[in-house]
Scaffold this motif. Structure first.
Motif, PDB file in Angstrom:
ATOM      1  N   UNK A  10      26.071  72.455  30.593  1.00 25.79           N
ATOM      2  CA  UNK A  10      24.947  71.787  31.236  1.00 25.79           C
ATOM      3  C   UNK A  10      23.971  72.847  31.713  1.00 25.79           C
ATOM      4  N   UNK A  11      22.698  72.666  31.377  1.00 29.21           N
ATOM      5  CA  UNK A  11      21.640  73.574  31.802  1.00 29.21           C
ATOM      6  C   UNK A  11      20.719  72.857  32.765  1.00 29.21           C
ATOM      7  N   UNK A  12      20.362  73.540  33.849  1.00 34.51           N
ATOM      8  CA  UNK A  12      19.343  73.035  34.762  1.00 34.51           C
ATOM      9  C   UNK A  12      18.035  73.699  34.358  1.00 34.51           C
ATOM     10  N   UNK A  13      17.016  72.887  34.184  1.00 32.76           N
ATOM     11  CA  UNK A  13      15.725  73.384  33.725  1.00 32.76           C
ATOM     12  C   UNK A  13      14.811  73.534  34.935  1.00 32.76           C
ATOM     13  N   UNK A  14      14.443  74.767  35.215  1.00 30.49           N
ATOM     14  CA  UNK A  14      13.535  75.057  36.316  1.00 30.49           C
ATOM     15  C   UNK A  14      12.106  75.173  35.811  1.00 30.49           C
TER      16      UNK A  14
END
Length: 189
Positions: free
Chosen positions: A85-89
């Protein structure tokens, strides 16, 4: 002469029969209504992405979620289990959750390379057609986007669902082709 007469009779019967099954009739365009692309702020899109680069093909299942200012993308295995899972900033992408088998630091470096980063940071805009610095826009007869192009990439929207959300699209970014197929759209309230 007999054969010519029989041939003419068969052709005329075939043409009149084909006319009744709408082969030669034009479809009525009255049913086709004009619509506009919809830009949602909160949604989830689940689908498959395929990349084509340097004669190699890669594909993965994914689930993208945009909820207000929180965006994340999950890459899934065949059984819809989360691989990473990647959090997109605003300016970077970080790993929230990853399989123990993954080298998280290396994966984070790869995903933050300019070509992947540019596509992933702009994924919600690509999905909804809300592209900045547009150079070319081409629309279908019903008003939905067919092609959008800016200085970095181009998107060809091939198919929409009944809610006028794109289902199939092709993205060309720096000679890397991405095919996106959205299997399930969920609007979050």
């Amino acid at each position: 002469m007999k054969f010519k007469l029989i041939l003419i009779l068969i052709i005329s019967m075939t043409l009149s029969g084909c006319q009744s099954i709408k082969i030669f009739k034009q479809e009525s365009k009255l049913e086709e209504k004009k619509v506009e692309n919809v830009f949602y702020e909160n949604f989830s899109a689940k689908g498959v992405v395929k990349f084509y680069a340097k004669n190699k093909n890669f594909s993965s299942r994914f689930k993208f979620t945009k909820n207000r200012n929180d965006e994340k993308i999950e890459f899934l295995d065949v059984f819809n289990n989360i691989i990473v899972t990647f959090k997109i900033g605003k300016k970077n992408i970080e790993i929230l959750d990853g399989s123990k088998k993954l080298n998280s630091k290396s994966l984070e470096k790869i995903i933050n390379k300019p070509y992947f980063k540019k596509i992933i940071l702009n994924l919600p805009n690509i999905l909804t057609g809300k592209i900045e610095s547009v150079r070319v826009i081409k629309k279908y007869d019903n008003g939905l986007f067919e092609i959008i192009q800016n200085e970095k990439y181009s998107i060809h929207y091939k198919l929409y669902n009944k809610d006028f959300l794109p289902v199939n699209m092709k993205i060309n970014f720096l000679n890397i082709l991405f095919d996106l197929k959205i299997v399930n759209w969920t609007l979050i309230k």
